[in-house]
Design a protein around this motif. Structure first.
Motif, PDB file in Angstrom:
ATOM      1  N   ASP A   1       5.382  13.074   1.703  1.00 54.69           N
ATOM      2  CA  ASP A   1       6.228  12.014   2.246  1.00 54.69           C
ATOM      3  C   ASP A   1       5.537  10.688   1.969  1.00 54.69           C
ATOM      4  OD1 ASP A   1       8.174  10.589   3.554  1.00 54.69           O
ATOM      5  OD2 ASP A   1       7.434  11.068   5.563  1.00 54.69           O
ATOM      6  N   TYR A   2       5.763  10.125   0.794  1.00 53.98           N
ATOM      7  CA  TYR A   2       5.119   8.878   0.403  1.00 53.98           C
ATOM      8  C   TYR A   2       5.894   7.696   0.983  1.00 53.98           C
ATOM      9  CZ  TYR A   2       2.939  12.000  -2.928  1.00 53.98           C
ATOM     10  OH  TYR A   2       2.257  13.042  -3.502  1.00 53.98           O
ATOM     11  N   GLN A   3       5.154   6.755   1.526  1.00 51.83           N
ATOM     12  CA  GLN A   3       5.736   5.568   2.130  1.00 51.83           C
ATOM     13  C   GLN A   3       5.037   4.330   1.612  1.00 51.83           C
ATOM     14  OE1 GLN A   3       8.313   5.742   4.451  1.00 51.83           O
ATOM     15  NE2 GLN A   3       8.341   7.922   4.016  1.00 51.83           N
ATOM     16  N   ILE A   4       5.646   3.185   1.850  1.00 48.50           N
ATOM     17  CA  ILE A   4       5.084   1.894   1.446  1.00 48.50           C
ATOM     18  C   ILE A   4       4.816   1.072   2.697  1.00 48.50           C
ATOM     19  CG2 ILE A   4       5.521  -0.262   0.216  1.00 48.50           C
ATOM     20  CD1 ILE A   4       7.388   1.360  -1.626  1.00 48.50           C
ATOM     21  N   GLU A   5       3.638   0.473   2.740  1.00 46.20           N
ATOM     22  CA  GLU A   5       3.273  -0.393   3.859  1.00 46.20           C
ATOM     23  C   GLU A   5       2.965  -1.787   3.296  1.00 46.20           C
ATOM     24  OE1 GLU A   5      -0.623  -0.632   6.628  1.00 46.20           O
ATOM     25  OE2 GLU A   5       0.466   1.257   6.682  1.00 46.20           O
TER      26      GLU A   5
ATOM     27  N   LEU B   1       0.843  -1.180   0.000  1.00 42.78           N
ATOM     28  CA  LEU B   1       0.000   0.000   0.000  1.00 42.78           C
ATOM     29  C   LEU B   1       0.883   1.235   0.000  1.00 42.78           C
ATOM     30  CD1 LEU B   1      -2.335  -1.191   2.861  1.00 42.78           C
ATOM     31  CD2 LEU B   1      -2.816  -1.324   0.425  1.00 42.78           C
ATOM     32  N   ILE B   2       0.413   2.291  -0.617  1.00 41.36           N
ATOM     33  CA  ILE B   2       1.145   3.555  -0.640  1.00 41.36           C
ATOM     34  C   ILE B   2       0.350   4.560   0.177  1.00 41.36           C
ATOM     35  CG2 ILE B   2       1.960   5.443  -2.100  1.00 41.36           C
ATOM     36  CD1 ILE B   2       2.180   3.248  -4.344  1.00 41.36           C
ATOM     37  N   TYR B   3       1.050   5.271   1.056  1.00 37.50           N
ATOM     38  CA  TYR B   3       0.378   6.291   1.845  1.00 37.50           C
ATOM     39  C   TYR B   3       1.264   7.522   1.949  1.00 37.50           C
ATOM     40  CZ  TYR B   3       3.342   4.814   5.760  1.00 37.50           C
ATOM     41  OH  TYR B   3       4.414   4.509   6.558  1.00 37.50           O
ATOM     42  N   GLU B   4       0.607   8.619   2.322  1.00 35.67           N
ATOM     43  CA  GLU B   4       1.304   9.886   2.542  1.00 35.67           C
ATOM     44  C   GLU B   4       1.197  10.212   4.021  1.00 35.67           C
ATOM     45  OE1 GLU B   4       1.095  14.528   1.092  1.00 35.67           O
ATOM     46  OE2 GLU B   4      -0.309  13.093   0.280  1.00 35.67           O
ATOM     47  N   ASN B   5       2.326  10.501   4.643  1.00 32.69           N
ATOM     48  CA  ASN B   5       2.324  10.890   6.056  1.00 32.69           C
ATOM     49  C   ASN B   5       1.819  12.313   6.189  1.00 32.69           C
ATOM     50  OD1 ASN B   5       3.144   8.832   7.773  1.00 32.69           O
ATOM     51  ND2 ASN B   5       5.276   9.084   7.192  1.00 32.69           N
TER      52      ASN B   5
ATOM     53  N   CYS C   1      -0.309  -2.558  -4.646  1.00 26.21           N
ATOM     54  CA  CYS C   1       0.583  -3.021  -5.709  1.00 26.21           C
ATOM     55  C   CYS C   1       1.038  -4.430  -5.366  1.00 26.21           C
ATOM     56  CB  CYS C   1       1.809  -2.116  -5.813  1.00 26.21           C
ATOM     57  SG  CYS C   1       1.436  -0.421  -6.260  1.00 26.21           S
ATOM     58  N   PRO C   2       1.244  -5.266  -6.377  1.00 28.47           N
ATOM     59  CA  PRO C   2       1.645  -6.647  -6.088  1.00 28.47           C
ATOM     60  C   PRO C   2       3.095  -6.795  -5.637  1.00 28.47           C
ATOM     61  CG  PRO C   2       1.491  -6.303  -8.446  1.00 28.47           C
ATOM     62  CD  PRO C   2       0.994  -5.056  -7.793  1.00 28.47           C
ATOM     63  N   THR C   3       3.964  -5.825  -5.985  1.00 23.99           N
ATOM     64  CA  THR C   3       5.373  -5.903  -5.598  1.00 23.99           C
ATOM     65  C   THR C   3       5.860  -4.558  -5.073  1.00 23.99           C
ATOM     66  OG1 THR C   3       6.268  -5.239  -7.743  1.00 23.99           O
ATOM     67  CG2 THR C   3       5.828  -7.606  -7.433  1.00 23.99           C
ATOM     68  N   ARG C   4       6.923  -4.596  -4.285  1.00 26.92           N
ATOM     69  CA  ARG C   4       7.527  -3.352  -3.793  1.00 26.92           C
ATOM     70  C   ARG C   4       8.046  -2.507  -4.963  1.00 26.92           C
ATOM     71  NH1 ARG C   4       8.994  -1.342   0.897  1.00 26.92           N
ATOM     72  NH2 ARG C   4       8.531  -3.229   2.031  1.00 26.92           N
ATOM     73  N   GLU C   5       8.574  -3.165  -5.993  1.00 22.31           N
ATOM     74  CA  GLU C   5       9.082  -2.443  -7.167  1.00 22.31           C
ATOM     75  C   GLU C   5       7.961  -1.674  -7.865  1.00 22.31           C
ATOM     76  OE1 GLU C   5       9.746  -5.755  -6.588  1.00 22.31           O
ATOM     77  OE2 GLU C   5      11.772  -5.394  -5.840  1.00 22.31           O
ATOM     78  N   ASP C   6       6.791  -2.284  -7.986  1.00 21.17           N
ATOM     79  CA  ASP C   6       5.644  -1.584  -8.571  1.00 21.17           C
ATOM     80  C   ASP C   6       5.243  -0.389  -7.713  1.00 21.17           C
ATOM     81  OD1 ASP C   6       5.476  -3.287 -10.758  1.00 21.17           O
ATOM     82  OD2 ASP C   6       3.949  -4.566  -9.841  1.00 21.17           O
ATOM     83  N   ALA C   7       5.269  -0.557  -6.401  1.00 17.67           N
ATOM     84  CA  ALA C   7       4.932   0.536  -5.502  1.00 17.67           C
ATOM     85  C   ALA C   7       5.925   1.690  -5.656  1.00 17.67           C
ATOM     86  CB  ALA C   7       4.889   0.050  -4.057  1.00 17.67           C
TER      87      ALA C   7
END
Length: 80
Positions: free
Chosen positions: A71-75, A6-10, A48-54
């Motif tokens: 500040d985009y992050q990946i969860e 998942l992609i989120y913004e802090n 996203c199915p992979t961290r690379e896609d995220a």
């Protein structure tokens, strides 16, 4: 066990999860973010199915929105 990313913004008020991206076939589409009042991941959150896609999506967001203070992050979580 497979994962999704998942992609989120802090933000000071909490995490805003990415819910949608531009759709070139729909002129009314846009980039959307959503949070939930109880701190859980909103049902509308995209993944996203992979961290690379995220990482590619984050690069797109920085290009489309600008990289100012976002500040985009990946969860990572178990696939739903």
């Amino acid at each position: 066990m497979s994962s999704e990313f998942l992609i989120y913004e802090n933000r000071i008020s909490g995490k805003l999860y990415l819910t949608e991206l531009d759709d070139e076939n729909n002129p009314l589409s846009g980039i959307g973010f959503q949070s939930s009042g109880d701190g859980t991941v909103p049902l509308a959150a995209g993944s996203c199915p992979t961290r690379e896609d995220a990482m590619k999506v984050i690069a797109y967001l920085r290009e489309a929105i600008g990289d100012g203070s976002e500040d985009y992050q990946i969860e990572e979580r178990a696939a739903q």
